[in-house]
Design a protein around this motif. Structure first.
Motif, PDB file in Angstrom:
ATOM      1  N   LEU A   1     -72.256-139.483  43.795  1.00  0.00           N
ATOM      2  CA  LEU A   1     -73.086-140.674  43.607  1.00  0.00           C
ATOM      3  C   LEU A   1     -74.114-140.457  42.498  1.00  0.00           C
ATOM      4  O   LEU A   1     -74.396-141.378  41.721  1.00  0.00           O
ATOM      5  CB  LEU A   1     -73.779-141.043  44.914  1.00  0.00           C
ATOM      6  CG  LEU A   1     -72.861-141.534  46.036  1.00  0.00           C
ATOM      7  CD1 LEU A   1     -73.667-141.748  47.311  1.00  0.00           C
ATOM      8  CD2 LEU A   1     -72.125-142.794  45.628  1.00  0.00           C
ATOM      9  N   SER A   2     -74.650-139.269  42.405  1.00  0.00           N
ATOM     10  CA  SER A   2     -75.615-138.966  41.334  1.00  0.00           C
ATOM     11  C   SER A   2     -74.953-139.052  39.970  1.00  0.00           C
ATOM     12  O   SER A   2     -75.553-139.569  39.016  1.00  0.00           O
ATOM     13  CB  SER A   2     -76.195-137.569  41.536  1.00  0.00           C
ATOM     14  OG  SER A   2     -76.903-137.502  42.733  1.00  0.00           O
ATOM     15  N   ALA A   3     -73.734-138.555  39.858  1.00  0.00           N
ATOM     16  CA  ALA A   3     -73.012-138.623  38.585  1.00  0.00           C
ATOM     17  C   ALA A   3     -72.721-140.070  38.199  1.00  0.00           C
ATOM     18  O   ALA A   3     -72.855-140.448  37.026  1.00  0.00           O
ATOM     19  CB  ALA A   3     -71.718-137.820  38.672  1.00  0.00           C
ATOM     20  N   ILE A   4     -72.340-140.878  39.165  1.00  0.00           N
ATOM     21  CA  ILE A   4     -72.083-142.303  38.898  1.00  0.00           C
ATOM     22  C   ILE A   4     -73.367-142.989  38.430  1.00  0.00           C
ATOM     23  O   ILE A   4     -73.364-143.742  37.448  1.00  0.00           O
ATOM     24  CB  ILE A   4     -71.555-143.001  40.173  1.00  0.00           C
ATOM     25  CG1 ILE A   4     -70.261-142.371  40.613  1.00  0.00           C
ATOM     26  CG2 ILE A   4     -71.466-144.506  39.994  1.00  0.00           C
ATOM     27  CD1 ILE A   4     -69.014-143.067  40.201  1.00  0.00           C
ATOM     28  N   TRP A   5     -74.475-142.734  39.121  1.00  0.00           N
ATOM     29  CA  TRP A   5     -75.757-143.351  38.764  1.00  0.00           C
ATOM     30  C   TRP A   5     -76.201-142.901  37.373  1.00  0.00           C
ATOM     31  O   TRP A   5     -76.669-143.722  36.570  1.00  0.00           O
ATOM     32  CB  TRP A   5     -76.816-143.013  39.810  1.00  0.00           C
ATOM     33  CG  TRP A   5     -78.154-143.589  39.469  1.00  0.00           C
ATOM     34  CD1 TRP A   5     -79.250-142.919  39.025  1.00  0.00           C
ATOM     35  CD2 TRP A   5     -78.522-144.974  39.514  1.00  0.00           C
ATOM     36  NE1 TRP A   5     -80.283-143.798  38.801  1.00  0.00           N
ATOM     37  CE2 TRP A   5     -79.857-145.073  39.086  1.00  0.00           C
ATOM     38  CE3 TRP A   5     -77.848-146.134  39.866  1.00  0.00           C
ATOM     39  CZ2 TRP A   5     -80.529-146.277  39.018  1.00  0.00           C
ATOM     40  CZ3 TRP A   5     -78.525-147.343  39.788  1.00  0.00           C
ATOM     41  CH2 TRP A   5     -79.845-147.398  39.370  1.00  0.00           C
ATOM     42  N   LEU A   6     -76.061-141.630  37.070  1.00  0.00           N
ATOM     43  CA  LEU A   6     -76.451-141.116  35.759  1.00  0.00           C
ATOM     44  C   LEU A   6     -75.614-141.760  34.658  1.00  0.00           C
ATOM     45  O   LEU A   6     -76.141-142.141  33.607  1.00  0.00           O
ATOM     46  CB  LEU A   6     -76.305-139.594  35.719  1.00  0.00           C
ATOM     47  CG  LEU A   6     -76.687-138.920  34.424  1.00  0.00           C
ATOM     48  CD1 LEU A   6     -78.173-139.127  34.140  1.00  0.00           C
ATOM     49  CD2 LEU A   6     -76.367-137.450  34.475  1.00  0.00           C
ATOM     50  N   THR A   7     -74.329-141.892  34.883  1.00  0.00           N
ATOM     51  CA  THR A   7     -73.459-142.536  33.899  1.00  0.00           C
ATOM     52  C   THR A   7     -73.866-143.990  33.689  1.00  0.00           C
ATOM     53  O   THR A   7     -73.982-144.455  32.548  1.00  0.00           O
ATOM     54  CB  THR A   7     -71.991-142.458  34.355  1.00  0.00           C
ATOM     55  OG1 THR A   7     -71.638-141.083  34.541  1.00  0.00           O
ATOM     56  CG2 THR A   7     -71.063-143.094  33.344  1.00  0.00           C
TER      57      THR A   7
END
Length: 103
Positions: A5-11
């Motif tokens: 989820l953090s990677a999705i949000w950062l992207t």
């Protein structure tokens, strides 16, 4: 799950930086982030292809840096932080040097 989820949000948030501030886009309202990031990417790729791939070897791993079944760096398959391996190595070195606990 949290990492995904953090990677999705950062992207998602990183892509928002590429959009213009307002519409219609004029010279004054243009967001030049895409030009700057694109230029850095192109320069980095040219440098990698022309030079760095021939000499860059990456970070060196220590003997306790492997990822075992425990899933975290520094842990062996038994989930320990390398302490068992260190004790084995120390005993092996002592045996090779002729040092023992017997006195």
């Amino acid at each position: 799950v949290f990492h995904f989820l953090s990677a999705i949000w950062l992207t998602f948030t990183s892509l928002l930086f590429f959009w213009p501030f307002s519409y219609p886009v004029t010279e004054d309202s243009m967001n030049y982030t895409v030009a700057v990031v694109g230029s850095v990417f192109i320069i980095a790729m040219v440098h990698w292809l022309a030079s760095a791939r021939n000499w860059f070897q990456g970070p060196k791993r220590g003997k306790n840096d492997s990822v075992g079944a425990g899933g975290r760096a520094g842990e062996g398959g038994d989930g320990q932080t390398g302490k068992k391996e260190e004790k084995k190595d120390n005993r092996k070195e002592e045996e090779e040097e002729g040092v023992s606990d017997d006195g």
